[in-house]
Design an enzyme around this catalytic site. Sequence first.
Site, PDB file in Angstrom:
ATOM      1  N   CYS A  40       0.828  -1.214   0.000  1.00 25.11           N
ATOM      2  CA  CYS A  40       0.000   0.000   0.000  1.00 25.11           C
ATOM      3  C   CYS A  40       0.864   1.266   0.000  1.00 25.11           C
ATOM      4  O   CYS A  40       1.668   1.478   0.915  1.00 25.11           O
ATOM      5  CB  CYS A  40      -0.923  -0.029   1.228  1.00 25.11           C
ATOM      6  SG  CYS A  40      -1.751   1.531   1.571  1.00 25.11           S
ATOM      7  N   CYS A  60       0.306   3.535   2.997  1.00 28.68           N
ATOM      8  CA  CYS A  60       0.951   2.986   4.196  1.00 28.68           C
ATOM      9  C   CYS A  60       2.435   3.345   4.229  1.00 28.68           C
ATOM     10  O   CYS A  60       2.986   3.684   5.289  1.00 28.68           O
ATOM     11  CB  CYS A  60       0.785   1.469   4.242  1.00 28.68           C
ATOM     12  SG  CYS A  60      -0.918   0.894   4.230  1.00 28.68           S
TER      13      CYS A  60
END
Length: 433
Positions: free
Chosen positions: A59, A62
């Site tokens: 991600c 993230c």
Amino acid sequence: MRLLIPIFSIFIILLSISHAVSSHDFTIDGTVLELDESNFDSAISAFDYVLVDFYAPWCGHCKRLAPQLDAAAPILAGLKQPVVIAKVNADKFTRLGRKYDIDGFPTLKLFMNGVPIEYNGPRKAELLVQYLKKFVAPDVSILDSDAAISSFVEAAGTDFPIYIGFGLNESMISKLAIKYKKKAWFSVAKDFSEEAMVLYDFDKVPALVSYHPSYKEQSIFYGPFEEDFLEDFIKQNLLPLAMPINYDTLKLLKDDERKIVLTIVEDEADEKSMELIKLLKAAASANRDLVFGYVGVKQWEDFTETFGGNKKTGLPKMIIWDGNEEYFSVIGSESIAEEDQGSQITRFIEGYREGDIIQKRIGGPSLIGYIMSLMGIRTVYLIVFVIAVVMLIQTINKEEPLTVGTRDRDDHGSSSAPEAESREVYRSGDKED
């Protein structure tokens, strides 16, 4: 009697084992804890406050969040009421993801004494620290001396308004303090001197003082101390009298239902604008049912153009904005001349209240420009490209049409999507990358 000794010894051993398991050798050392299914429960039981980042290695959001959490962790660990930051790969440890309803990455949850709540605060390191520092503080701090008042104000910092009740019963504001805890500091001074009364400019008790450290603004409320009146005072003083409009302050407006008196100037930092801002503050003090804001074309041209404000139009310009897609011009007050601006502001407000207005909608082309300023031109091009590819696939294979976001959320969810960003043009969401 002899049986008591072995039983007592066994109890001590079990207690030691229990302590070792519960602590799991965790220490508050300012680093981000890496958790998995074997130690997660132990970690959230070992500390009063744990902020957990449920992430996925693939991600992008993230990856951008991780260094912010790394920077915040040592500061939060050093608080009087420490907050531990932890992370767990919820894409790998799916049982934890299902248990805590993780449907997008990254998702932050704050565990308070083991009980999770959704974290919707800021994600930049500095702002995250400020938010959590406030979050774990008492709802209402009790102050028993002038020194305690000074320490409280200093510790509160400059990012949130401060409310101090002098000679006020804690129970009078406790409910509202809980309601507005994320937006302000609350305290009650039980003992204070005449010097404190002079410093905070009140002459009788009970009194509730609101203080904006960033803007050096102060207001006094002498009652009536009924919940409705108290809440009106608290809400009206959460924002400064005249607020500069930018990315951060727009977020403060998202929960405020008042209309916004927006003044567009050429450069909000020049001397003429500074004088005008003083007049706006005076008008705001007399019209607390409205929010007063200002923005410079030089500071934020894309934003001002959505309201038809640019260097080619008559500036300064005042409008009434609902915070969404509509705004209102007051007939006969399209711009403010340099002479007697105070009277012109008064006429503008009177014209609005009397209904002498023209309803308008935010301009289309400039709105797109503003979206691009929020998202970045590469992101916009990427979105257009993805949509084009999806439409092409739909055309080729109509039996199994594909749409953006149909991937199983449990496998590859994401906490933000292009649609979400474009919907929140003027009131950006709580999550911040």
